[in-house]
Write an enzyme that holds these catalytic residues in place. Structure first.
Site, PDB file in Angstrom:
ATOM      1  N   HIS A   1     -40.098 -60.003 -47.757  1.00  0.00           N
ATOM      2  CA  HIS A   1     -41.161 -59.344 -48.530  1.00  0.00           C
ATOM      3  C   HIS A   1     -42.489 -60.077 -48.340  1.00  0.00           C
ATOM      4  O   HIS A   1     -43.531 -59.444 -48.113  1.00  0.00           O
ATOM      5  CB  HIS A   1     -40.762 -59.321 -50.010  1.00  0.00           C
ATOM      6  CG  HIS A   1     -41.861 -58.928 -50.949  1.00  0.00           C
ATOM      7  ND1 HIS A   1     -41.987 -57.658 -51.468  1.00  0.00           N
ATOM      8  CD2 HIS A   1     -42.892 -59.646 -51.478  1.00  0.00           C
ATOM      9  CE1 HIS A   1     -43.045 -57.612 -52.257  1.00  0.00           C
ATOM     10  NE2 HIS A   1     -43.605 -58.807 -52.293  1.00  0.00           N
ATOM     11  N   GLU A   2     -42.467 -61.399 -48.431  1.00  0.00           N
ATOM     12  CA  GLU A   2     -43.707 -62.168 -48.279  1.00  0.00           C
ATOM     13  C   GLU A   2     -44.262 -62.052 -46.861  1.00  0.00           C
ATOM     14  O   GLU A   2     -45.480 -61.969 -46.662  1.00  0.00           O
ATOM     15  CB  GLU A   2     -43.467 -63.636 -48.649  1.00  0.00           C
ATOM     16  CG  GLU A   2     -43.057 -63.860 -50.097  1.00  0.00           C
ATOM     17  CD  GLU A   2     -44.014 -63.224 -51.097  1.00  0.00           C
ATOM     18  OE1 GLU A   2     -45.217 -63.101 -50.780  1.00  0.00           O
ATOM     19  OE2 GLU A   2     -43.567 -62.825 -52.184  1.00  0.00           O
TER      20      GLU A   2
ATOM     21  N   HIS B   1     -46.170 -58.916 -46.471  1.00  0.00           N
ATOM     22  CA  HIS B   1     -47.556 -59.062 -46.936  1.00  0.00           C
ATOM     23  C   HIS B   1     -48.434 -59.629 -45.819  1.00  0.00           C
ATOM     24  O   HIS B   1     -49.569 -59.188 -45.618  1.00  0.00           O
ATOM     25  CB  HIS B   1     -47.617 -60.002 -48.143  1.00  0.00           C
ATOM     26  CG  HIS B   1     -47.348 -59.340 -49.458  1.00  0.00           C
ATOM     27  ND1 HIS B   1     -48.017 -58.219 -49.877  1.00  0.00           N
ATOM     28  CD2 HIS B   1     -46.487 -59.670 -50.469  1.00  0.00           C
ATOM     29  CE1 HIS B   1     -47.582 -57.868 -51.084  1.00  0.00           C
ATOM     30  NE2 HIS B   1     -46.654 -58.727 -51.457  1.00  0.00           N
TER      31      HIS B   1
ATOM     32  N   GLU C   1     -47.689 -53.932 -53.269  1.00  0.00           N
ATOM     33  CA  GLU C   1     -46.350 -54.444 -53.573  1.00  0.00           C
ATOM     34  C   GLU C   1     -45.273 -53.473 -53.095  1.00  0.00           C
ATOM     35  O   GLU C   1     -44.262 -53.882 -52.528  1.00  0.00           O
ATOM     36  CB  GLU C   1     -46.203 -54.711 -55.074  1.00  0.00           C
ATOM     37  CG  GLU C   1     -46.865 -55.981 -55.565  1.00  0.00           C
ATOM     38  CD  GLU C   1     -46.361 -57.222 -54.845  1.00  0.00           C
ATOM     39  OE1 GLU C   1     -45.133 -57.413 -54.740  1.00  0.00           O
ATOM     40  OE2 GLU C   1     -47.204 -57.997 -54.368  1.00  0.00           O
TER      41      GLU C   1
END
Length: 285
Positions: free
Chosen positions: A131-132, A135, A202
């Site tokens: 997930h990071e 980003h 997100e």
């Protein structure tokens, strides 16, 4: 594509709001000054925000010798995502949380708390770091930095307008009631725009992270566990610097009421539901 268009429109709106308040304070000259200030603040944020945030959280850089399992996990996921290897940091905090920072994929860093490493399984941790890295891949760090900077600047300018008044185009004192109204409503509008930007990013990072790891269910399980643990464990540094809350995978702030109303994170239940649908269908669009 729609999310990127929406994000661009929101970024334009928050910049326009900043310039309008500058105009209320000093007419056309105030608008020009506000634009120059916005550009200067964003330039500074672009180049130095990662260093400031990592120092703020007393993050310690690790490598293959100091945190071998964690470091290798990030390296493997970065390879899967076709990204350069980011710098890897640990934060000595009990609350499970993580974030990414850096101005672009070539100058990125990922950070995790010691609490998240204790709470999550290796599979769940892979979901979080994917997930990071999503980003990083989507360049969300730049977007979130600019939106946070602009929202803070709007609040500061609005306070200035309320206490010192403004001028119209002819240099005459502006309507004081209108000035007070703008001073009260502009920060709320700025916060709402920032919230909308962050929530959209997100969802995109959840989707992108699921693609990178190939395991949306792992991220869903991690979010559920982080949500349950984080709510009962204070994160002092985040409480002292609430503008950084939007960077985290889960809202680290403990306050309720208006703080939850203006949360920069989508509802955890909705994020989990979307991820479980991806796991069920095998589709990430």
């Amino acid at each position: 594509m729609f999310n990127w268009v929406k994000t661009a429109m929101l970024m334009a709106a928050i910049t326009a709001l900043f310039i309008v308040i500058g105009g209320m304070i000093g007419g056309s000259r105030g608008m020009t000054i506000a634009l120059l200030i916005a550009l200067g603040m964003n330039f500074f944020s672009y180049w130095f925000s990662d260093k400031m945030v990592l120092r703020m959280y007393n993050a310690q850089e690790v490598d293959e010798t100091t945190a071998p399992q964690f470091y290798r996990m990030v390296r493997e996921l970065a390879t899967r995502a076709n990204l350069p290897m980011p710098r890897v940091y640990l934060i000595d905090e009990s609350q499970p949380n993580a974030f990414a920072t850096g101005r672009n994929p070539e100058h990125a860093a990922v950070a995790a708390t010691t609490g998240i490493l204790r709470v999550l399984s290796e599979r769940e941790m892979r979901g979080v770091m994917a997930h990071e890295l999503a980003h990083v891949k989507h360049r969300d760090i730049l977007i979130s930095t600019i939106s946070a900077t602009m929202a803070g600047a709007i609040s500061a300018l609005a306070n200035f307008a309320m206490f010192f008044g403004g001028r119209d185009e002819n240099g005459r004192p502006a309507n004081p009631i209108a000035g007070i109204a703008v001073a009260l409503l502009a920060p709320i509008a700025g916060a709402l725009i920032q919230m909308a930007i962050s929530r959209a990013r997100e969802f995109e990072a959840d989707r992108g992270g699921a693609q990178i790891s190939g395991d949306p269910q792992a991220l869903a399980s991690a979010l559920d566990k982080i949500h349950r643990y984080a709510s009962g464990i204070p994160f002092q540094t985040a409480e002292e610097h609430p503008a950084t809350a939007q960077m985290m995978i889960m809202n680290p702030l403990s306050g309720g009421g208006l703080q939850n109303l203006f949360s920069t994170h989508p509802a955890t239940e909705e994020r989990i539901a979307r991820l479980m649908e991806m796991a069920r269908t095998g589709r990430f669009d």
